[in-house]
Design a protein around this motif. Structure first.
Motif, PDB file in Angstrom:
ATOM      1  N   GLU A   1      11.757   4.307  -2.444  1.00 52.37           N
ATOM      2  CA  GLU A   1      11.397   5.691  -2.134  1.00 52.37           C
ATOM      3  C   GLU A   1      10.010   5.757  -1.512  1.00 52.37           C
ATOM      4  N   GLU A   2       9.091   4.946  -2.048  1.00 55.65           N
ATOM      5  CA  GLU A   2       7.736   4.941  -1.483  1.00 55.65           C
ATOM      6  C   GLU A   2       7.754   4.434  -0.052  1.00 55.65           C
ATOM      7  N   ILE A   3       8.547   3.391   0.212  1.00 54.20           N
ATOM      8  CA  ILE A   3       8.640   2.861   1.573  1.00 54.20           C
ATOM      9  C   ILE A   3       9.256   3.893   2.508  1.00 54.20           C
ATOM     10  N   SER A   4      10.293   4.584   2.041  1.00 52.25           N
ATOM     11  CA  SER A   4      10.910   5.633   2.868  1.00 52.25           C
ATOM     12  C   SER A   4       9.920   6.738   3.162  1.00 52.25           C
ATOM     13  N   ARG A   5       9.135   7.095   2.114  1.00 52.41           N
ATOM     14  CA  ARG A   5       8.142   8.142   2.336  1.00 52.41           C
ATOM     15  C   ARG A   5       7.083   7.697   3.339  1.00 52.41           C
ATOM     16  N   LEU A   6       6.607   6.455   3.168  1.00 49.90           N
ATOM     17  CA  LEU A   6       5.603   5.943   4.097  1.00 49.90           C
ATOM     18  C   LEU A   6       6.157   5.825   5.511  1.00 49.90           C
ATOM     19  N   LYS A   7       7.406   5.423   5.626  1.00 54.12           N
ATOM     20  CA  LYS A   7       8.020   5.303   6.948  1.00 54.12           C
ATOM     21  C   LYS A   7       8.087   6.658   7.639  1.00 54.12           C
ATOM     22  N   ALA A   8       8.548   7.689   6.867  1.00 52.45           N
ATOM     23  CA  ALA A   8       8.608   9.038   7.446  1.00 52.45           C
ATOM     24  C   ALA A   8       7.217   9.521   7.820  1.00 52.45           C
ATOM     25  N   TYR A   9       6.248   9.236   6.946  1.00 51.53           N
ATOM     26  CA  TYR A   9       4.865   9.646   7.224  1.00 51.53           C
ATOM     27  C   TYR A   9       4.345   8.924   8.468  1.00 51.53           C
ATOM     28  N   PHE A  10       4.658   7.624   8.575  1.00 50.77           N
ATOM     29  CA  PHE A  10       4.213   6.833   9.718  1.00 50.77           C
ATOM     30  C   PHE A  10       4.797   7.370  11.016  1.00 50.77           C
TER      31      PHE A  10
ATOM     32  N   ASP B   1     -21.542   5.108   8.586  1.00 47.49           N
ATOM     33  CA  ASP B   1     -21.449   6.438   9.189  1.00 47.49           C
ATOM     34  C   ASP B   1     -22.108   7.442   8.271  1.00 47.49           C
ATOM     35  N   GLU B   2     -22.117   8.692   8.712  1.00 52.22           N
ATOM     36  CA  GLU B   2     -22.710   9.792   7.949  1.00 52.22           C
ATOM     37  C   GLU B   2     -21.640  10.793   7.522  1.00 52.22           C
ATOM     38  N   GLY B   3     -20.443  10.296   7.258  1.00 55.64           N
ATOM     39  CA  GLY B   3     -19.329  11.169   6.850  1.00 55.64           C
ATOM     40  C   GLY B   3     -19.422  11.595   5.396  1.00 55.64           C
ATOM     41  N   GLY B   4     -18.323  12.154   4.910  1.00 59.51           N
ATOM     42  CA  GLY B   4     -18.317  12.706   3.554  1.00 59.51           C
ATOM     43  C   GLY B   4     -18.120  11.701   2.446  1.00 59.51           C
ATOM     44  N   GLY B   5     -17.888  10.454   2.758  1.00 55.58           N
ATOM     45  CA  GLY B   5     -17.713   9.448   1.722  1.00 55.58           C
ATOM     46  C   GLY B   5     -16.254   9.289   1.312  1.00 55.58           C
ATOM     47  N   ILE B   6     -15.995   8.273   0.509  1.00 57.41           N
ATOM     48  CA  ILE B   6     -14.631   7.944   0.070  1.00 57.41           C
ATOM     49  C   ILE B   6     -14.615   7.942  -1.448  1.00 57.41           C
ATOM     50  N   PRO B   7     -13.659   8.641  -2.103  1.00 58.59           N
ATOM     51  CA  PRO B   7     -13.584   8.634  -3.573  1.00 58.59           C
ATOM     52  C   PRO B   7     -13.341   7.217  -4.094  1.00 58.59           C
ATOM     53  N   ASN B   8     -13.847   6.951  -5.291  1.00 63.13           N
ATOM     54  CA  ASN B   8     -13.694   5.614  -5.880  1.00 63.13           C
ATOM     55  C   ASN B   8     -12.240   5.221  -6.043  1.00 63.13           C
ATOM     56  N   GLU B   9     -11.397   6.211  -6.484  1.00 62.86           N
ATOM     57  CA  GLU B   9     -10.009   5.871  -6.757  1.00 62.86           C
ATOM     58  C   GLU B   9      -9.216   5.542  -5.500  1.00 62.86           C
ATOM     59  N   ALA B  10      -9.758   5.886  -4.299  1.00 58.88           N
ATOM     60  CA  ALA B  10      -9.023   5.630  -3.060  1.00 58.88           C
ATOM     61  C   ALA B  10      -9.451   4.335  -2.385  1.00 58.88           C
ATOM     62  N   ARG B  11     -10.478   3.652  -2.892  1.00 57.54           N
ATOM     63  CA  ARG B  11     -11.022   2.504  -2.172  1.00 57.54           C
ATOM     64  C   ARG B  11     -10.126   1.276  -2.276  1.00 57.54           C
ATOM     65  N   GLU B  12      -9.466   1.083  -3.445  1.00 58.05           N
ATOM     66  CA  GLU B  12      -8.659  -0.137  -3.618  1.00 58.05           C
ATOM     67  C   GLU B  12      -7.487  -0.171  -2.663  1.00 58.05           C
ATOM     68  N   ALA B  13      -6.867   0.970  -2.413  1.00 62.69           N
ATOM     69  CA  ALA B  13      -5.689   0.999  -1.536  1.00 62.69           C
ATOM     70  C   ALA B  13      -6.036   1.259  -0.088  1.00 62.69           C
ATOM     71  N   LEU B  14      -7.328   1.311   0.228  1.00 63.11           N
ATOM     72  CA  LEU B  14      -7.752   1.709   1.571  1.00 63.11           C
ATOM     73  C   LEU B  14      -7.328   0.703   2.631  1.00 63.11           C
ATOM     74  N   PHE B  15      -7.243  -0.599   2.281  1.00 58.43           N
ATOM     75  CA  PHE B  15      -6.941  -1.647   3.253  1.00 58.43           C
ATOM     76  C   PHE B  15      -5.467  -2.031   3.251  1.00 58.43           C
ATOM     77  N   THR B  16      -4.615  -1.204   2.619  1.00 59.32           N
ATOM     78  CA  THR B  16      -3.174  -1.455   2.659  1.00 59.32           C
ATOM     79  C   THR B  16      -2.551  -0.642   3.781  1.00 59.32           C
ATOM     80  N   ARG B  17      -1.369  -1.046   4.144  1.00 60.58           N
ATOM     81  CA  ARG B  17      -0.704  -0.436   5.288  1.00 60.58           C
ATOM     82  C   ARG B  17      -0.313   1.015   4.995  1.00 60.58           C
TER      83      ARG B  17
ATOM     84  N   LEU C   1      -2.887   2.117  10.051  1.00 54.68           N
ATOM     85  CA  LEU C   1      -2.776   0.666  10.262  1.00 54.68           C
ATOM     86  C   LEU C   1      -4.122   0.009  10.520  1.00 54.68           C
ATOM     87  N   GLY C   2      -5.124   0.799  10.928  1.00 58.50           N
ATOM     88  CA  GLY C   2      -6.379   0.211  11.415  1.00 58.50           C
ATOM     89  C   GLY C   2      -7.066  -0.686  10.415  1.00 58.50           C
TER      90      GLY C   2
END
Length: 730
Positions: A472-481, A634-650, A666-667
């Motif tokens: 289900e997660e893959i299907s959701r990610l595929k649709a989102y992609f 950069d001078e952006g708004g920052g990234i929450p701690n809980e989002a950093r671990e999954a940041l480099f996944t597809r 994908l970047g």
């Protein structure tokens, strides 16, 4: 203990003895109870007959007295002396005349009454009447009647009334002759009939020969029926004695009923006779039971001994002992046949049990080896079995599921599983639940009814659970992609189309500055599409396992210059400034220049996208040990701690409400793959107040680049994300 439980929990000899007793007693009851019933019926019939006879005798005596009074009243009314006195109006001789009759007849009332109720002459009458006859004691003037009358609170009278006529036929008055109905009259009736009698006046006993019933009230419903002229039979409880009572109404002057006489018959004699018969019956039953007890005990022991040994063998079989043979040389032929049959059954059961155990072990092993969970529920939807796969999927021990409602195990609302497995149901359901451990799981549940040959056995439903959370997660990610990539292509293509169309139509009229701006817009759109296509191609290459790096000696500044050339139009569009903090004396790298340029482009593109307009983006580089550390801040708004671990996944992005900042996801995944393929590492740091810094390290020596084939952790076979590659060209 109930009788049938006692029968099936006692020894055979005791049951035989009890059976003999029961048969003997039953025979006595079959013969004695009907006799007792017949005797009782006959005694009751005789009592009723005697009561009827007494009632008829009382009625005959009452009618005789009525007729005697009526004849005497008619005789007096027809006497010439009475007529002549009435015609002359001389009533004095009439009083003497009536007194003679009063003395001779031994009655209580002789009265001549005028039509208006005035007493013309009397021989005897209560002084309370005065000179006028009470209306309630006389009928209509021209009517001849015999009746019972009384005044409220006064005695009852049996009166015969006859009209007196003159010579011309007119009614001159009424002759009333009567007697008091009192205790003497009741005693006379009792003496002549042999039964107790009572006189009842307005629902109360006025006189009776059964003195202990005098104060007993007459029930209102009974007296109501009597007052309507019905003879009523009822019962009276007098202490321990029960009496049968029959009430006969006595009509009044105008057929109303205020009095009745009662005939009483005690039932003590009937009861005594019934008791004697019952005692005789019980005595015979006890005697017969004692006689049969000895014979039953002897016979029971003779029959029960072999059966006891068979019972012992059967109990052993019931406890699972199928290896000990059953003794077959026992007592009578029938018992021996039973023992042989039991032994054959033991042998067959032993063989069948071994086979069933093997089948059960195989089935349990098969179910335990399945990754899917198997759950069975009864018709009340309570769990009856719970496989190890179900324990693993739901994170719930078997003991906590057995016996509970299926919806409670899944923590679903009431009624949500009611139609699962119905004939019109699709039989496959997808539900999302939270396990007791807090894990969100999506299940595909297939439901069916177990086919049991025995239709009388309780039906059960089987549910096969499959964890499709990752699917289900893959299907959701595929649709989102797909949704994001269409947006990512549509926006620059639309800008390119608009710029090209404007140049084509208004090229000659546009100023050089406008033409230059349109050219820059086309360049920015082209660079954006180029970066997007590069990322898509790299992602597809990585996912397919074809990704490679081709390291060679290079200067890091070459990759920086290429990246700046690519990003310059985009940075100008957002009025952002790029600050370089790179020493000029950096050592050369052993890397793939094109791939590292792509790393910098992706990091700068993200920094530009998530930074405000007019902000500064900083690129720094420094040597740390045997590696080059590169940072993009950069001078952006920052990234929450809980989002950093999954940041480099597809397909993972930082949550944002601005649709212009959304990308394909994908970047950073490609950045990590390229850096790790060079033997380096990548990470992110973000301050709470804002601003994000992505860093990466690259080995300065070629020996460190051991993963030149580009097989990063996520591009290796066997990962869950591989499942997308089969359906997605990207």
């Amino acid at each position: 203990m109930r009788l049938y439980e006692w029968m099936f929990r006692t020894r055979l000899s005791e049951r035989l003895m009890f059976s003999f007793w029961a048969v003997v007693i039953a025979m006595l009851l079959l013969v004695g109870v009907p006799d007792l019933f017949l005797v009782r019926q006959e005694l009751h019939h005789q009592s009723r007959a005697r009561l009827d006879q007494g009632a008829r005798a009382s009625r005959a005596l009452y009618r005789d007295r009525q007729e005697a009074l009526a004849d005497l009243a008619a005789l007096l009314a027809s006497r010439p002396a009475v007529n002549e006195a009435l015609e002359r109006g001389d009533f004095v001789p009439l009083g003497d005349y009536l007194s003679e009759f009063y003395a001779a007849a031994n009655l209580d009332l002789f009265v001549l009454v005028a039509p208006d109720g005035e007493i013309i002459a009397r021989s005897s009458a209560p002084t309370t009447w005065g000179n006028t006859m009470p209306p309630g004691l006389r009928p209509l003037p021209a009517r001849r009647a015999t009746y019972v009358a009384n005044l409220p609170g006064g005695p009852a009278w049996l009166i015969a009334a006859v009209p007196v006529f003159t010579r011309d036929g007119t009614v001159a008055g009424q002759m009333l002759v009567g007697m008091l109905l009192d205790q003497r009259w009741v005693e006379r009736l009792a003496e002549e009939t042999g039964l107790d009698h009572s006189l009842i006046l307005d629902g109360q006993r006025l006189a009776t020969t059964a003195s202990d019933t005098l104060a007993l009230p007459i029930p209102a419903d009974v007296w109501g029926r009597v007052s309507r002229g019905q003879a009523v039979e009822t019962t009276i409880e007098r202490g321990t004695t029960l009496m049968i009572s029959r009430l006969v109404p006595l009509p009044g002057p105008n057929n109303e009923v205020h009095a009745a006489y009662e005939v009483l018959l005690p039932t003590s004699a009937v009861r005594a006779a019934i008791v004697r018969v019952f005692v005789l019956l019980i005595s015979n039953a006890l005697l017969a039971a004692l006689v049969t007890a000895g014979f039953a005990r002897w016979l029971g022991h003779r029959v029960a001994a072999p059966m006891e040994r068979l019972s012992t063998a059967a109990v052993a079989m019931g406890h699972g002992d199928l290896t000990t043979p059953v003794p077959t040389e026992l007592g009578p032929i029938e018992v021996g046949r039973l023992a042989n049959s039991l032994e054959e059954m033991r042998a067959r059961l032993a063989a069948a049990t071994d086979q069933l155990r093997a089948e059960k072990a195989r089935s349990e092993s098969l179910i335990a080896s399945l990754h899917e969970g198997v759950v069975t529920v009864d018709e009340e939807r309570r769990v009856t079995s719970f496989s190890p796969g179900a324990e693993l999927i739901l994170g719930l021990p078997r003991q906590q599921a057995i016996g509970h409602l299926w919806r409670e195990v899944l923590d679903l609302p009431e009624g949500s599983t009611r139609r699962w497995g119905e004939p019109d149901d699709s039989k496959r359901h997808k539900v999302s639940i939270v396990t007791p451990g807090g894990r969100e799981v999506t299940l595909a549940i297939t439901t069916a009814w177990l086919r049991i040959p025995d239709e009388s056995a309780p039906r059960e439903q089987v549910h096969v659970l499959r964890d499709i959370t990752e699917e289900e997660e893959i299907s959701r990610l595929k649709a989102y992609f797909l949704a994001n990539i269409s947006h990512e292509f549509q926006t620059p293509l639309a800008a390119l189309a608009a710029s090209i169309e404007l140049l084509r139509l208004q090229f000659k009229t546009l100023s050089p500055q406008d033409r230059n701006e349109l050219m820059l817009s086309i360049q920015r759109g082209t660079r954006r599409l180029e970066n997007l296509v590069d990322n898509l191609l790299e992602g597809a290459s990585i996912q397919a396992g074809h990704f490679r790096v081709h390291p060679a000696p290079m200067a890091f500044s070459e990759a920086v210059d290429e990246a700046l050339l690519f990003m310059e139009p985009l940075l100008q569009m957002r009025s952002q400034r790029l600050e370089l903090k790179i020493p000029t004396s950096l050592p050369d790298l052993h890397g793939d220049a094109r791939r590292l340029t792509q790393v910098l482009v992706n990091l700068l593109s993200n920094a530009s996208k998530y930074s405000p307009l007019g902000s500064t983006i900083t690129v720094g580089a420094a040597v740390e040990g045997d590696a080059l550390r590169v940072t993009v801040s950069d001078e952006g708004g920052g990234i929450p701690n809980e989002a950093r671990e999954a940041l480099f996944t597809r397909f993972t992005q930082v949550a944002t409400n601005d649709p212009r900042r959304r990308g394909v996801g994908l970047g950073l995944w490609i950045v990590r793959t390229i850096v790790e393929a060079h033997g380096g590492h990548v990470g992110v740091q973000s301050a709470p107040a804002g601003g994000t810094s992505f860093w990466l390290t690259l080995p300065l020596t070629s020996a460190s680049t051991g993963n030149a084939d580009g097989e990063s952790a996520e591009s290796q076979p066997g990962r869950a994300m591989e499942q997308v590659a089969a359906d997605d060209p990207f």
